[in-house]
Design a protein around this motif. Structure first.
Motif, PDB file in Angstrom:
ATOM      1  N   MET A   1       0.826  -1.065  -0.003  1.00 51.32           N
ATOM      2  CA  MET A   1       0.093   0.114   0.122  1.00 51.32           C
ATOM      3  C   MET A   1       0.698   1.182  -0.064  1.00 51.32           C
ATOM      4  O   MET A   1       0.322   2.315  -0.795  1.00 51.32           O
ATOM      5  CB  MET A   1      -0.651  -0.032   1.131  1.00 51.32           C
ATOM      6  N   LYS A   2       2.068   1.340   0.796  1.00 52.89           N
ATOM      7  CA  LYS A   2       2.714   2.389   0.821  1.00 52.89           C
ATOM      8  C   LYS A   2       3.405   2.676  -0.684  1.00 52.89           C
ATOM      9  O   LYS A   2       3.460   3.934  -0.968  1.00 52.89           O
ATOM     10  CB  LYS A   2       3.824   2.163   1.548  1.00 52.89           C
ATOM     11  N   ASN A   3       3.696   1.719  -1.440  1.00 49.46           N
ATOM     12  CA  ASN A   3       4.267   1.726  -2.462  1.00 49.46           C
ATOM     13  C   ASN A   3       3.195   2.570  -3.717  1.00 49.46           C
ATOM     14  O   ASN A   3       3.786   3.442  -4.271  1.00 49.46           O
ATOM     15  CB  ASN A   3       4.637   0.397  -3.012  1.00 49.46           C
ATOM     16  N   GLN A   4       2.107   1.890  -3.619  1.00 49.00           N
ATOM     17  CA  GLN A   4       1.099   2.787  -4.236  1.00 49.00           C
ATOM     18  C   GLN A   4       0.520   4.121  -4.119  1.00 49.00           C
ATOM     19  O   GLN A   4       0.697   4.952  -4.729  1.00 49.00           O
ATOM     20  CB  GLN A   4      -0.275   1.621  -4.162  1.00 49.00           C
ATOM     21  N   ALA A   5       0.923   4.430  -2.649  1.00 47.74           N
ATOM     22  CA  ALA A   5       0.734   5.861  -2.165  1.00 47.74           C
ATOM     23  C   ALA A   5       1.718   6.671  -2.578  1.00 47.74           C
ATOM     24  O   ALA A   5       1.521   7.785  -3.198  1.00 47.74           O
ATOM     25  CB  ALA A   5       0.502   6.005  -0.787  1.00 47.74           C
ATOM     26  N   TYR A   6       2.964   6.049  -2.634  1.00 50.90           N
ATOM     27  CA  TYR A   6       4.172   6.851  -3.141  1.00 50.90           C
ATOM     28  C   TYR A   6       3.941   7.066  -4.659  1.00 50.90           C
ATOM     29  O   TYR A   6       4.254   8.166  -4.881  1.00 50.90           O
ATOM     30  CB  TYR A   6       5.344   6.124  -2.909  1.00 50.90           C
ATOM     31  N   ARG A   7       3.484   6.053  -5.336  1.00 55.94           N
ATOM     32  CA  ARG A   7       3.348   6.176  -6.824  1.00 55.94           C
ATOM     33  C   ARG A   7       2.193   7.284  -7.141  1.00 55.94           C
ATOM     34  O   ARG A   7       2.498   8.102  -7.948  1.00 55.94           O
ATOM     35  CB  ARG A   7       2.969   4.843  -7.313  1.00 55.94           C
ATOM     36  N   MET A   8       1.374   7.249  -6.555  1.00 57.87           N
ATOM     37  CA  MET A   8       0.010   8.253  -6.774  1.00 57.87           C
ATOM     38  C   MET A   8       0.680   9.419  -6.422  1.00 57.87           C
ATOM     39  O   MET A   8       0.254  10.572  -7.217  1.00 57.87           O
ATOM     40  CB  MET A   8      -0.932   7.838  -5.756  1.00 57.87           C
ATOM     41  N   THR A   9       1.462   9.862  -5.224  1.00 58.40           N
ATOM     42  CA  THR A   9       2.118  11.052  -4.944  1.00 58.40           C
ATOM     43  C   THR A   9       2.991  11.691  -6.192  1.00 58.40           C
ATOM     44  O   THR A   9       2.861  12.898  -6.389  1.00 58.40           O
ATOM     45  CB  THR A   9       2.706  11.069  -3.516  1.00 58.40           C
ATOM     46  N   MET A  10       3.838  10.638  -6.581  1.00 58.40           N
ATOM     47  CA  MET A  10       4.689  11.061  -7.760  1.00 58.40           C
ATOM     48  C   MET A  10       4.046  11.487  -8.907  1.00 58.40           C
ATOM     49  O   MET A  10       4.406  12.559  -9.509  1.00 58.40           O
ATOM     50  CB  MET A  10       5.847   9.932  -7.933  1.00 58.40           C
ATOM     51  N   LEU A  11       2.988  10.669  -9.213  1.00 60.51           N
ATOM     52  CA  LEU A  11       2.265  10.951 -10.365  1.00 60.51           C
ATOM     53  C   LEU A  11       1.575  12.693 -10.305  1.00 60.51           C
ATOM     54  O   LEU A  11       1.650  13.481 -11.201  1.00 60.51           O
ATOM     55  CB  LEU A  11       1.212  10.002 -10.750  1.00 60.51           C
ATOM     56  N   TYR A  12       1.223  12.615  -9.104  1.00 58.81           N
ATOM     57  CA  TYR A  12       0.396  13.814  -8.769  1.00 58.81           C
ATOM     58  C   TYR A  12       1.508  15.228  -8.783  1.00 58.81           C
ATOM     59  O   TYR A  12       1.282  16.223  -9.506  1.00 58.81           O
ATOM     60  CB  TYR A  12      -0.312  13.912  -7.409  1.00 58.81           C
ATOM     61  N   ASP A  13       2.616  14.974  -8.424  1.00 63.69           N
ATOM     62  CA  ASP A  13       3.862  15.957  -8.253  1.00 63.69           C
ATOM     63  C   ASP A  13       4.202  16.293  -9.707  1.00 63.69           C
ATOM     64  O   ASP A  13       4.307  17.370  -9.819  1.00 63.69           O
ATOM     65  CB  ASP A  13       4.802  15.383  -7.657  1.00 63.69           C
ATOM     66  N   PHE A  14       4.270  15.364 -10.588  1.00 59.63           N
ATOM     67  CA  PHE A  14       4.872  15.557 -11.821  1.00 59.63           C
ATOM     68  C   PHE A  14       3.658  16.120 -12.807  1.00 59.63           C
ATOM     69  O   PHE A  14       3.848  16.779 -13.705  1.00 59.63           O
ATOM     70  CB  PHE A  14       5.551  14.304 -12.492  1.00 59.63           C
ATOM     71  N   TYR A  15       2.550  15.588 -12.606  1.00 61.74           N
ATOM     72  CA  TYR A  15       1.432  15.649 -13.700  1.00 61.74           C
ATOM     73  C   TYR A  15       0.190  16.447 -13.168  1.00 61.74           C
ATOM     74  O   TYR A  15      -0.934  16.445 -13.794  1.00 61.74           O
ATOM     75  CB  TYR A  15       1.082  14.275 -14.218  1.00 61.74           C
ATOM     76  N   GLY A  16       0.192  16.728 -11.761  1.00 60.44           N
ATOM     77  CA  GLY A  16      -0.989  17.137 -11.319  1.00 60.44           C
ATOM     78  C   GLY A  16      -1.674  18.388 -11.995  1.00 60.44           C
ATOM     79  O   GLY A  16      -3.067  18.629 -11.764  1.00 60.44           O
ATOM     80  N   ASP A  17      -0.870  19.205 -12.459  1.00 61.83           N
ATOM     81  CA  ASP A  17      -1.399  20.460 -13.382  1.00 61.83           C
ATOM     82  C   ASP A  17      -2.428  20.175 -14.231  1.00 61.83           C
ATOM     83  O   ASP A  17      -3.127  20.967 -14.914  1.00 61.83           O
ATOM     84  CB  ASP A  17      -0.360  21.461 -13.512  1.00 61.83           C
ATOM     85  N   MET A  18      -2.182  18.823 -14.779  1.00 58.65           N
ATOM     86  CA  MET A  18      -3.037  18.279 -16.079  1.00 58.65           C
ATOM     87  C   MET A  18      -4.656  17.999 -15.411  1.00 58.65           C
ATOM     88  O   MET A  18      -5.310  17.814 -16.451  1.00 58.65           O
ATOM     89  CB  MET A  18      -2.384  17.186 -16.667  1.00 58.65           C
ATOM     90  N   LEU A  19      -4.669  17.893 -14.409  1.00 55.90           N
ATOM     91  CA  LEU A  19      -6.335  17.609 -13.913  1.00 55.90           C
ATOM     92  C   LEU A  19      -6.889  18.702 -13.892  1.00 55.90           C
ATOM     93  O   LEU A  19      -6.436  19.719 -13.568  1.00 55.90           O
ATOM     94  CB  LEU A  19      -5.953  17.007 -12.664  1.00 55.90           C
ATOM     95  N   THR A  20      -8.393  18.610 -13.516  1.00 48.65           N
ATOM     96  CA  THR A  20      -9.323  19.609 -13.571  1.00 48.65           C
ATOM     97  C   THR A  20      -8.992  19.952 -11.986  1.00 48.65           C
ATOM     98  O   THR A  20      -8.634  19.414 -11.154  1.00 48.65           O
ATOM     99  CB  THR A  20     -10.595  19.106 -13.541  1.00 48.65           C
ATOM    100  N   ASP A  21      -9.774  21.215 -11.809  1.00 50.14           N
ATOM    101  CA  ASP A  21      -9.714  21.771 -10.164  1.00 50.14           C
ATOM    102  C   ASP A  21     -10.118  20.861  -9.402  1.00 50.14           C
ATOM    103  O   ASP A  21      -9.721  20.701  -8.112  1.00 50.14           O
ATOM    104  CB  ASP A  21     -10.267  22.921 -10.199  1.00 50.14           C
TER     105      ASP A  21
END
Length: 122
Positions: A1-21
């Motif tokens: 689970m920690k690995n998944q949370a880390y992956r999701m955090t990395m994705l958000y850090d790199f690409y979060g600006d591409m999401l809707t508000d």
């Protein structure tokens, strides 16, 4: 689970600006603020399933972006390469200290270490 949370955090850090508000907000609350789907739903007056749908779409968007660009994969590879270069420079410094005491070589190695440090910051 920690690995998944880390992956999701990395994705958000790199690409979060591409999401809707809304996706950004729900994603941040769920992964970074550790709120449950029910808590988010209650705060926004929508169903738990509605929150889940927004987060799942956000995850899919972020994952698709990484699959297409590979930026995070390259980032990790570069960090490993920086570490390897840093180890090599340390070995050069140690060998120079033990065998040569060459001030120019030491200065060049320290410049390399500074450059590596700067590259890690970018």
């Amino acid at each position: 689970m920690k690995n998944q949370a880390y992956r999701m955090t990395m994705l958000y850090d790199f690409y979060g600006d591409m999401l809707t508000d809304r996706q950004k907000e729900f994603y941040d609350l769920y992964y970074n603020e550790d709120l449950s789907l029910s808590e988010i739903a209650e705060n926004y007056g929508i169903s738990r399933q509605g929150v889940r749908d927004v987060i799942v779409r956000a995850e899919a968007t972020l994952t698709e972006l990484e699959d297409k660009t590979g930026i995070i994969k390259r980032f990790h590879r570069m960090q490993e390469q920086f570490a390897a270069m840093d180890t090599t420079v340390d070995a050069l410094l140690k060998r120079n200290e033990a065998e040569h005491q060459d001030n120019t070589l030491e200065e060049l190695c320290l410049q390399l270490k500074n450059t590596l440090s700067e590259l890690r910051q970018e």
